[in-house]
Design a protein around this motif. Structure first.
Motif, mmCIF file in Angstrom:
data_model
loop_
_atom_site.group_PDB
_atom_site.id
_atom_site.type_symbol
_atom_site.label_atom_id
_atom_site.label_comp_id
_atom_site.label_asym_id
_atom_site.label_seq_id
_atom_site.Cartn_x
_atom_site.Cartn_y
_atom_site.Cartn_z
ATOM 1 N N MET A 98 -4.129 6.247 -9.215
ATOM 2 C CA MET A 98 -3.691 7.094 -8.113
ATOM 3 C C MET A 98 -3.139 6.194 -7.005
ATOM 4 S SD MET A 98 -5.613 10.110 -5.947
ATOM 5 C CE MET A 98 -6.951 9.095 -5.291
ATOM 6 N N ASN A 99 -1.939 6.491 -6.548
ATOM 7 C CA ASN A 99 -1.315 5.738 -5.461
ATOM 8 C C ASN A 99 -1.314 6.566 -4.189
ATOM 9 O OD1 ASN A 99 -0.104 4.612 -8.055
ATOM 10 N ND2 ASN A 99 0.667 3.149 -6.556
ATOM 11 N N GLN A 100 -1.935 6.058 -3.147
ATOM 12 C CA GLN A 100 -1.828 6.687 -1.831
ATOM 13 C C GLN A 100 -0.682 6.017 -1.097
ATOM 14 O OE1 GLN A 100 -3.224 5.141 1.556
ATOM 15 N NE2 GLN A 100 -1.707 6.630 2.258
ATOM 16 N N VAL A 101 0.329 6.803 -0.717
ATOM 17 C CA VAL A 101 1.497 6.261 -0.043
ATOM 18 C C VAL A 101 1.570 6.806 1.378
ATOM 19 C CG1 VAL A 101 2.794 5.894 -2.177
ATOM 20 C CG2 VAL A 101 2.997 8.074 -0.992
ATOM 21 N N THR A 102 1.838 5.932 2.329
ATOM 22 C CA THR A 102 1.946 6.326 3.729
ATOM 23 C C THR A 102 3.409 6.558 4.076
ATOM 24 O OG1 THR A 102 -0.037 5.059 4.309
ATOM 25 C CG2 THR A 102 1.439 5.672 6.110
ATOM 26 N N TRP A 103 3.712 7.794 4.428
ATOM 27 C CA TRP A 103 5.074 8.213 4.754
ATOM 28 C C TRP A 103 5.423 7.733 6.156
ATOM 29 C CZ3 TRP A 103 6.994 11.425 0.780
ATOM 30 C CH2 TRP A 103 8.314 11.882 0.940
ATOM 31 N N PRO A 104 6.596 7.137 6.353
ATOM 32 C CA PRO A 104 6.950 6.609 7.680
ATOM 33 C C PRO A 104 7.226 7.714 8.685
ATOM 34 C CG PRO A 104 8.810 6.440 6.175
ATOM 35 C CD PRO A 104 7.642 6.878 5.347
ATOM 36 N N PHE A 105 7.222 7.355 9.957
ATOM 37 C CA PHE A 105 7.575 8.301 11.016
ATOM 38 C C PHE A 105 9.005 8.798 10.821
ATOM 39 C CE2 PHE A 105 4.159 5.946 13.189
ATOM 40 C CZ PHE A 105 3.399 7.007 13.664
ATOM 41 N N TYR A 106 9.235 10.072 11.131
ATOM 42 C CA TYR A 106 10.577 10.637 11.016
ATOM 43 C C TYR A 106 11.570 9.893 11.904
ATOM 44 C CZ TYR A 106 9.733 14.802 8.168
ATOM 45 O OH TYR A 106 9.465 15.656 7.124
ATOM 46 N N THR A 107 11.109 9.484 13.088
ATOM 47 C CA THR A 107 12.002 8.824 14.040
ATOM 48 C C THR A 107 12.428 7.447 13.564
ATOM 49 O OG1 THR A 107 10.023 8.080 15.220
ATOM 50 C CG2 THR A 107 11.132 10.036 16.064
#
Length: 439
Positions: free
Chosen positions: A170-179
């Motif tokens: 299982m990979n937990q990925v951190t999505w970047p800020f929209y800005t």
């Protein structure tokens, strides 16, 4: 059953540090009086946590983790903070770092560092896996935006799949800020997700924008740091990965959860929703009951809300009106007082799921009477649903807009990536979007 955690890049190591710190605090730093379970039950919980996440080495508790980064600073800081906690430590021999980063370039991390470093990293992973009496799988923490976490993280995931073909990943990925944190973050995200879709069993998405809102609106933090955001992520991860039991007394081992949550290999995107979140000052004055928590969490799922504040109660499970969020599968985790009395039937409503999905495959429920962190009652929902579609569409649109003008593409080509690789990644994710839209 044991899980080896792989902390990849700056983000992965910082989130990993908070994750293990949250698990250690919840397990070892709560007085028995606050745990809400008998001493023997509490000791069994501690034993289960130790087998799952820690190993006893050289007289101290060591995280079952491999730390990887191309720069040493973050690993050193994370290791120091763990030791300072007095609850657990990282093994200094299970760390790999160099003095040259990936320049926020996915191709540099995947094609350059990947081929050069993979054997040394895999040796560390193999060594950590051999310490486990019963290895169940791997939990990888990484970013989507940068170069090392995303590029090298995707490469190492492929290597782990080849080396351990029967283990769960299982990979937990951190999505970047929209800005935007990095100008090419959308390229990196598209390339990472498409490659993980080929090698990982599940991709657990965490969005920085949503966690920042929780810090601001629910925890009342005035000056929000990445440490605050990572602590929220660590809380969410621990809320469903800490031991719990189902009605038939099976444990929430990684394999059990993923076999339920990912019943089809074309649907691998998971998200988390957790309630309550409160500031320290508000907890002692708050009285919350299970019916209210379940009602709010159900509506968060239906209306695709990331937190209990600001839920759109106008979204209903009906064929008319606002569209609601549909799911492939859901797992519910309840912790604290009176968990065995909770009515969870609202999560079994057939309208939430595709008509072809058997009713018994829709929801898995796990409980533990032991209180979690500082909350007498808490609920978490891990969902395989349409939730990521808005963010995924946004990233693909931004990346495609840049790609059509070939902006920054040369920076990837010089490390060995071809334009066809971009096109393959876009095609892969467009198919993922179509599959989820058709639920």
């Amino acid at each position: 059953m044991s899980v080896v955690t792989l902390q990849m890049g700056q983000c992965g190591n910082q989130v990993g540090g908070q994750f293990f710190n949250m698990i250690a605090r919840d397990t070892f730093d709560q007085s028995l009086a606050k745990c809400n379970v008998p001493r023997q039950t509490n000791q069994q919980f501690i034993d289960d946590v130790c087998e799952r996440f820690f190993s006893q080495e050289e007289g101290s508790l060591k995280a079952r983790a491999v730390m990887v980064d191309m720069e040493p600073k973050v690993i050193a800081m994370t290791t120091t903070e763990a030791k300072r906690s007095g609850l657990f430590q990282y093994n200094n021999k299970q760390q790999f770092c160099q003095k040259c980063g990936s320049g926020n370039n996915w191709a540099h991390g995947f094609l350059v560092h990947g081929s050069k470093c993979s054997q040394q990293v895999m040796d560390l992973i193999q060594k950590e896996a051999e310490k486990c009496d019963r290895l169940e799988g791997f939990f990888t923490l990484m970013s989507l935006a940068g170069g090392t976490g995303s590029g090298l993280g995707a490469y190492i995931t492929q290597c782990v799949r080849d080396e351990f073909p029967h283990s769960f990943i299982m990979n937990q990925v951190t999505w970047p800020f929209y800005t935007g944190e990095v100008i090419v973050q959308n390229y990196n995200a598209v390339l990472t997700l498409s490659h993980l879709y080929q090698s990982s069993d599940a991709i657990l998405i965490v969005e920085n924008d949503q966690e920042q809102k929780i810090c601001s609106q629910l925890l009342n933090i005035k000056k929000i740091s990445f440490s605050d955001i990572n602590e929220v992520i660590g809380h969410k991860l621990a809320s469903f990965l800490q031991p719990a039991k189902s009605n038939n007394l099976t444990s929430n081992h990684l394999g059990e959860m993923l076999e339920h949550l990912v019943p089809h290999p074309e649907y691998k995107l998971l998200t988390m929703k957790t309630i309550p979140f409160m500031s320290e000052n508000n907890i002692q004055y708050s009285a919350y009951q299970w019916p209210g928590l379940v009602k709010h969490l159900t509506q968060m799922l239906i209306a695709n809300a990331s937190m209990e504040e600001g839920i759109d109660w106008g979204v209903k499970l009906s064929s008319t009106g606002l569209a609601y969020n549909k799911s492939m599968a859901n797992s519910l985790f309840l912790r604290g007082l009176d968990v065995n009395t909770v009515d969870v039937s609202s999560f079994k409503d057939g309208r939430l799921y595709p008509s072809w999905l058997p009713s018994e495959a829709c929801l898995a429920s796990w409980t533990n009477q032991r209180t979690f962190n500082k909350y007498e009652k808490s609920a978490s929902l891990v969902s395989n649903s349409q939730t990521p579609l808005i963010s995924l569409n946004h990233v693909i649109d931004k990346a495609w807009s840049m790609f059509t003008s070939r902006a920054y593409v040369h920076q990837y080509i010089k490390h060995g990536l071809a334009e066809e690789d971009f096109l393959d990644s876009f095609a892969c994710l467009e198919q993922v979007i179509k599959n989820y839209k058709d639920l």
